[in-house]
Design a protein around this motif. Structure first.
Motif, mmCIF file in Angstrom:
data_model
loop_
_atom_site.group_PDB
_atom_site.id
_atom_site.type_symbol
_atom_site.label_atom_id
_atom_site.label_comp_id
_atom_site.label_asym_id
_atom_site.label_seq_id
_atom_site.Cartn_x
_atom_site.Cartn_y
_atom_site.Cartn_z
ATOM 1 N N MET A 1 -6.320 10.294 -13.814
ATOM 2 C CA MET A 1 -7.357 9.391 -13.260
ATOM 3 C C MET A 1 -7.811 9.638 -11.826
ATOM 4 S SD MET A 1 -4.667 6.794 -14.673
ATOM 5 C CE MET A 1 -2.739 7.668 -13.837
ATOM 6 N N ALA A 4 -7.207 5.693 -10.440
ATOM 7 C CA ALA A 4 -6.319 4.931 -9.959
ATOM 8 C C ALA A 4 -5.732 5.204 -9.181
ATOM 9 C CB ALA A 4 -5.890 5.159 -11.175
ATOM 10 N N THR A 7 -7.562 4.162 -5.882
ATOM 11 C CA THR A 7 -7.019 2.824 -5.661
ATOM 12 C C THR A 7 -5.687 2.868 -5.431
ATOM 13 O OG1 THR A 7 -6.668 2.478 -7.791
ATOM 14 C CG2 THR A 7 -8.637 1.435 -6.778
ATOM 15 N N ALA A 8 -4.757 3.382 -5.460
ATOM 16 C CA ALA A 8 -3.011 3.420 -5.336
ATOM 17 C C ALA A 8 -3.103 3.862 -3.911
ATOM 18 C CB ALA A 8 -2.029 4.508 -6.064
ATOM 19 N N ARG A 11 -4.165 1.533 -1.157
ATOM 20 C CA ARG A 11 -3.618 -0.073 -0.810
ATOM 21 C C ARG A 11 -1.992 0.595 -0.241
ATOM 22 N NH1 ARG A 11 -2.383 -2.257 -6.838
ATOM 23 N NH2 ARG A 11 -2.444 -0.162 -7.491
ATOM 24 N N LEU A 12 -1.968 1.566 -0.871
ATOM 25 C CA LEU A 12 -0.405 1.910 -0.012
ATOM 26 C C LEU A 12 -0.812 2.234 1.204
ATOM 27 C CD1 LEU A 12 1.211 5.974 -1.560
ATOM 28 C CD2 LEU A 12 2.459 3.502 -1.011
ATOM 29 N N THR A 15 0.789 -0.903 3.992
ATOM 30 C CA THR A 15 2.123 -0.905 4.235
ATOM 31 C C THR A 15 1.871 -0.105 5.290
ATOM 32 O OG1 THR A 15 2.311 0.463 2.139
ATOM 33 C CG2 THR A 15 2.876 -1.654 1.858
ATOM 34 N N ARG B 174 8.210 4.769 -10.200
ATOM 35 C CA ARG B 174 6.679 5.480 -10.506
ATOM 36 C C ARG B 174 6.099 5.786 -11.639
ATOM 37 N NH1 ARG B 174 2.397 5.337 -6.780
ATOM 38 N NH2 ARG B 174 3.503 4.313 -5.049
ATOM 39 N N ASP B 183 0.446 -0.354 -12.343
ATOM 40 C CA ASP B 183 0.880 0.676 -11.623
ATOM 41 C C ASP B 183 0.984 0.000 -9.623
ATOM 42 O OD1 ASP B 183 -0.606 2.360 -9.053
ATOM 43 O OD2 ASP B 183 -2.582 2.216 -9.923
ATOM 44 N N LEU B 184 1.472 0.506 -9.390
ATOM 45 C CA LEU B 184 2.367 -0.577 -7.934
ATOM 46 C C LEU B 184 1.736 0.261 -7.243
ATOM 47 C CD1 LEU B 184 5.986 -1.437 -9.237
ATOM 48 C CD2 LEU B 184 4.284 -3.106 -9.416
ATOM 49 N N ARG B 185 1.195 -0.394 -6.221
ATOM 50 C CA ARG B 185 1.428 0.063 -4.591
ATOM 51 C C ARG B 185 2.207 0.545 -4.150
ATOM 52 N NH1 ARG B 185 -0.516 -6.046 -4.423
ATOM 53 N NH2 ARG B 185 1.103 -6.369 -6.734
ATOM 54 N N ASP B 186 3.947 0.086 -4.284
ATOM 55 C CA ASP B 186 5.025 0.356 -3.433
ATOM 56 C C ASP B 186 5.830 0.263 -3.673
ATOM 57 O OD1 ASP B 186 5.902 1.137 -1.221
ATOM 58 O OD2 ASP B 186 5.443 -0.636 0.565
#
Ligand SMILES: Nc1ncnc2c1ncn2[C@@H]1O[C@H](COP(=O)(O)OP(=O)(O)O)[C@@H](O)[C@H]1O
Ligand SMILES: [Mg+2]
Lengths: 345, 305
Positions: A1, A4, A7-8, A11-12, A15, B174, B183-186
């Motif tokens: 995907m 997805a 976007t992951a 967003r990572l 941090t 993950r 779907d987690l960013r971190d």
């Protein structure tokens, strides 16, 4: 995907590296240590000399070893108020055995080690068994040890200290391990500093990279949850109390072999300094959060200030006021961090 | 005592193989040898709709309080058994017996057709019965990946160099969460920063990953808003589709009905009957739960008002 994943990734990226750094518990202590270092380096002449640095490093080392052990215990959700008195107990055991009963010095050191381990185990066992706050249990142990240290020493030696180590066979061999120093130019590196660095490194490794370290954070953070998922809570807790006791033994030996004498009152009153160093280093009083490096930095702050005040020729009592301010400041900062780490629904 | 005995020597398990629930992935201490009775066989994954748990005439009293009396039900692979009832009905008591926390005072408790006596939660875990409690058994300040593996951490290296296999831990966390559609960013963030529904899902994903055949969920939707509850219901359906038997406790028939295959309604420790989905409508279920006559009376009263 692909969508997805994209976007992951995006967003990572939020941090970032500095944000990750700020998450570490020891950041505050590192900043404070730097400020204090600069302050005394600029306001006193002696602080930044090789001789001066030797002094404040050594002074930090013994507090540092204890602070790191106490930090592990606090991350595991417990306190040990007997840690200071235990430093005295281990030294006195060696002193009495070696100087009065002519026991081989290495055997005496070993006996003190076993005694410390047993006291630590007893502390842990009592806390786990009674489910009483460790604050109360170890306050009890503290008074027992303090009483034994004073009364026992008087009984055996007729004084409040043990002396006469220089005539003990093998004393200077053991001193090489616990009381020696190395010269680099004018800089005197005490072996206690090496022990401190080693202890901090090992504690950090255990805490962040091993299963027992994971369990320590878990039992301090939420004991019930930890138990439910199969963490050996009892064993981990007893292990932590024994670690603190072994650190007390190490510091007891470092002091004995450095000064060749043991006072019956050794360590009494220092238990709170260890806790303060750990808290300044980022440990939460409620457990489950903290760092060994932070506690070592907390001890460094204490050691630098202790000697810095001497170099600045101020009244010694300012140290106490400073300690109080540091503690309050650290607790406020830690609380703030905790709220930001935990609450967000 | 050393850390050795708690060891799961699980190296790099392949994500994607979990639906076959390998027994090597059971949490630490879940050694089958601890299970009393004629056990000894590793938990196997039964075929769909095969009966895993069967309880007959269970009863439980706490001293003089009878919390549960004459309750029977079944949990089948790939199906959801819903336990409904008002507060104090005995739902938690029933699942604590299933989870091995309490022993029943009366009745028969069979797993895979064999009568069992559970000595504790670890015995239940060894049989593949995992429970996600209301408090979720997570440590809020710890990162998600550490929470996921807590108590069963994979390691690498020997002796003093033995360490957490953090790369594998993070990767599996993950991918397992992704499988549940989270779907987690971190995975490095403290689990306390997740929403209630997300935390619930992590706890479910963890139980599934560690080889659960039966998943017991104690009021997972009770504290959640409509949207979050919907997310959790979706995970329940997913666990079911992966072949797990699910025991879903709730006091909300609207949460139970869409995912449930079988409904057991409890009231004051007694069973008001168990129905297959085809035999009951949601209206009937709601009426049954509220105690029939009482609800009719209430409806009357409200209409007049
Ligand atoms: N440990 C206990 N000791 C005594 N009574 C209990 C205990 N646990 C539950 N009960 C009682 O048993 C009854 C059923 O409780 P519970 O199973 O928790 O209900 P539910 O989960 O459906 O709300 C209640 O009346 C409760 O007060
Ligand atoms: Mg309940």
């Amino acid at each position: 995907m692909p969508a997805a994943a994209a976007t992951a990734d995006e967003r990572l990226a939020t941090t970032s590296w500095p944000a990750r750094m700020m998450r570490r518990p020891e950041v505050g202590a590192a900043v404070a240590a730097f400020i204090i270092f600069v302050f005394f380096s600029t306001t006193t002449d002696a602080f930044l000399t090789v001789g001066g640095a030797s002094t404040w490093l050594e002074s930090s080392a013994q507090f540092g070893i204890m602070a790191v052990a106490v930090a592990l215990l606090m991350i595991g959700g417990e306190f040990d108020l007997s840690a200071g008195a235990m430093v005295g107990t281990t030294g006195l055991i060696v002193g009495v055995l070696a100087t009065r009963l002519a026991v081989n010095i290495w055997v005496a050191v070993l006996v003190a080690l076993v005694a410390a381990a047993l006291i630590g185990m007893l502390n842990g066992w009592l806390v786990v068994r009674t489910r009483l706050p460790s604050f109360i249990v170890t306050l009890g142990t503290f008074f027992v040890l303090q009483g034994i240290n004073l009364a026992g020493t008087k009984l055996v030696t007729g004084q409040v200290s043990v002396q006469g180590f220089s005539s003990v066979a093998g004393f200077y061999n053991a001193r090489w391990v616990f009381g020696s120093s190395t010269q680099f130019g004018g800089f005197t590196l005490q072996i206690s500093v090496m022990w401190w660095l080693l202890f901090t490194a090992v504690a950090t490794w255990v805490l962040l990279r091993t299963r027992p370290g994971n369990w320590i954070f878990a039992i301090g953070g939420d004991e019930n949850s930890a138990r439910q998922v199969g963490v050996p809570v009892t064993r981990t807790k007893i292990g932590l109390f024994m670690t603190t006791a072994l650190a007390a033994w190490l510091v007891g030996m470092l002091q004995l072999f450095k000064t060749s004498t043991v006072q019956a009152s050794t360590g009494v009153g220092q238990e709170f300094i260890y806790i303060i160093c750990a808290v300044v280093g980022g440990c939460l009083l409620t457990g489950g959060y903290g760092s060994a490096i932070g506690a070592a930095l907390g001890a460094l702050i204490y050691g630098m200030t202790l000697q810095g005040i001497v170099f600045a020729q101020w009244d010694n009592n300012w140290l106490k006021a400073f300690l109080g301010v540091m503690l309050l400041g650290a607790v406020l900062v830690n609380n703030w961090i905790r709220q930001h780490a935990e609450v967000r629904k | 005592m050393t850390a050795e005995e708690d060891q799961t020597s699980e190296e790099d398990s392949q994500p994607g193989s979990q639906s076959s629930a390998p027994s090597a992935l059971l949490p630490s201490g879940a050694s089958v040898g601890e299970v009393p009775g004629p056990a000894g066989e590793a938990p196997k994954l039964p075929g769909a709709h095969e009966c895993i748990i069967e309880v007959q005439s269970l009863g439980k009293s706490y001293g003089s309080i009878i919390a549960l009396r004459d309750v029977s039900t079944t949990v089948k692979a790939g199906e959801v058994t819903c336990i409904l009832g008002d507060n104090g009905a005995g739902k938690s008591t029933l699942i604590k017996i299933l989870a091995g926390v309490h022993e029943s005072s009366e009745g028969v408790f069979k797993v895979d057709g064999i009568v069992r006596r559970m000595g504790g939660p670890r015995d239940a875990l060894a049989l593949g019965i995992a429970t996600v409690y209301q408090d979720l058994a997570v440590v809020p300040l710890m990162p998600i990946w550490r929470n996921f593996f807590l108590g069963s951490e994979p390691t690498r290296g020997r002796g003093p160099s033995r360490r957490l296999d953090s790369a594998v831990m993070k990767r599996i966390t993950r991918s397992e969460l992704l499988k549940m559609g989270i779907d987690l960013r971190d995975v490095d963030q403290p689990i306390g920063t997740l929403s209630g529904g997300e935390r619930q899902s992590v706890a479910i994903a963890r139980a599934v990953y560690f080889g659960a055949r039966v998943l017991i969920l104690d009021e997972p939707t009770a504290a959640l808003g409509v949207k979050q509850a919907g997310i959790v219901l979706r995970y329940i359906a997913q666990a079911r589709d992966r072949g797990l038997g699910v025991v879903f406790i709730t006091h909300n028939p609207h949460h139970a009905y869409p995912v449930g295959d079988r409904f057991l309604v409890l009231k004051r420790g007694r069973s008001l009957g168990e129905s297959e989905k085809k035999d009951i409508t949601i209206e009937q279920l709601t009426t049954l739960m509220a105690g029939g006559d009482e609800l009719d009376a209430l409806a009357q009263e409200l209409r007049r008002a």
